[in-house]
Design a protein around this motif. Structure first.
Motif, PDB file in Angstrom:
ATOM      1  N   LYS A   2       0.839  -1.202   0.000  1.00 16.02           N
ATOM      2  CA  LYS A   2       0.000   0.000   0.000  1.00 16.02           C
ATOM      3  C   LYS A   2       0.873   1.251   0.000  1.00 16.02           C
ATOM      4  O   LYS A   2       1.934   1.277   0.612  1.00 16.02           O
ATOM      5  N   CYS A   3       0.413   2.278  -0.695  1.00 16.90           N
ATOM      6  CA  CYS A   3       1.118   3.562  -0.744  1.00 16.90           C
ATOM      7  C   CYS A   3       1.020   4.236   0.628  1.00 16.90           C
ATOM      8  O   CYS A   3      -0.077   4.331   1.185  1.00 16.90           O
ATOM      9  N   VAL A   5       1.242   7.345   1.215  1.00 18.87           N
ATOM     10  CA  VAL A   5       0.634   8.670   1.067  1.00 18.87           C
ATOM     11  C   VAL A   5      -0.886   8.569   0.934  1.00 18.87           C
ATOM     12  O   VAL A   5      -1.633   9.177   1.698  1.00 18.87           O
ATOM     13  N   CYS A   6      -1.361   7.778  -0.046  1.00 21.05           N
ATOM     14  CA  CYS A   6      -2.801   7.745  -0.330  1.00 21.05           C
ATOM     15  C   CYS A   6      -3.497   6.471   0.141  1.00 21.05           C
ATOM     16  O   CYS A   6      -4.707   6.428   0.215  1.00 21.05           O
ATOM     17  N   LYS A   8      -3.627   3.587  -1.471  1.00 24.39           N
ATOM     18  CA  LYS A   8      -3.983   2.693  -2.578  1.00 24.39           C
ATOM     19  C   LYS A   8      -2.864   1.687  -2.805  1.00 24.39           C
ATOM     20  O   LYS A   8      -1.772   1.826  -2.276  1.00 24.39           O
ATOM     21  N   ALA A  10       0.166   0.285  -4.539  1.00 26.39           N
ATOM     22  CA  ALA A  10       1.225   0.912  -5.328  1.00 26.39           C
ATOM     23  C   ALA A  10       1.684  -0.026  -6.444  1.00 26.39           C
ATOM     24  O   ALA A  10       1.567  -1.249  -6.338  1.00 26.39           O
ATOM     25  N   GLU A  28       6.167   2.658  -6.979  1.00 33.80           N
ATOM     26  CA  GLU A  28       5.932   4.068  -7.278  1.00 33.80           C
ATOM     27  C   GLU A  28       4.440   4.359  -7.189  1.00 33.80           C
ATOM     28  O   GLU A  28       3.618   3.608  -7.697  1.00 33.80           O
ATOM     29  N   CYS A  29       4.093   5.477  -6.522  1.00 30.91           N
ATOM     30  CA  CYS A  29       2.718   5.941  -6.418  1.00 30.91           C
ATOM     31  C   CYS A  29       2.752   7.390  -5.953  1.00 30.91           C
ATOM     32  O   CYS A  29       3.660   7.783  -5.218  1.00 30.91           O
ATOM     33  N   CYS A  30       1.798   8.194  -6.378  1.00 30.90           N
ATOM     34  CA  CYS A  30       1.695   9.617  -5.991  1.00 30.90           C
ATOM     35  C   CYS A  30       2.963  10.402  -6.343  1.00 30.90           C
ATOM     36  O   CYS A  30       3.336  11.340  -5.632  1.00 30.90           O
ATOM     37  N   GLY A  31       3.672   9.992  -7.394  1.00 32.94           N
ATOM     38  CA  GLY A  31       4.877  10.697  -7.814  1.00 32.94           C
ATOM     39  C   GLY A  31       6.080  10.420  -6.940  1.00 32.94           C
ATOM     40  O   GLY A  31       7.116  11.060  -7.085  1.00 32.94           O
ATOM     41  N   LYS A  32       5.988   9.463  -6.009  1.00 32.38           N
ATOM     42  CA  LYS A  32       7.110   9.134  -5.127  1.00 32.38           C
ATOM     43  C   LYS A  32       7.487   7.672  -5.308  1.00 32.38           C
ATOM     44  O   LYS A  32       6.654   6.836  -5.635  1.00 32.38           O
TER      45      LYS A  32
END
Length: 41
Positions: A2-3, A5-6, A8, A10, A28-32
């Motif tokens: 799981k990300c 940040v959000c 979701k 990843a 990678e997720c949310c640009g990170k």
């Protein structure tokens, strides 16, 4: 994985072994990008 940040799921980009005892997965997720380190026995 799981990300952090959000929350979701990843997207895994790449995975590789770092020696005989450590396996690394790059996500990678949310640009990170972030890694998961897995100890092998």
């Amino acid at each position: 994985m799981k990300c952090p940040v959000c929350g979701k799921e990843a997207k895994m980009i790449k995975e590789w072994d770092l020696g005989p005892k450590v396996h690394i997965k790059l996500y990678e997720c949310c640009g990170k990008k972030f890694r998961e380190y897995i100890r092998k026995r």
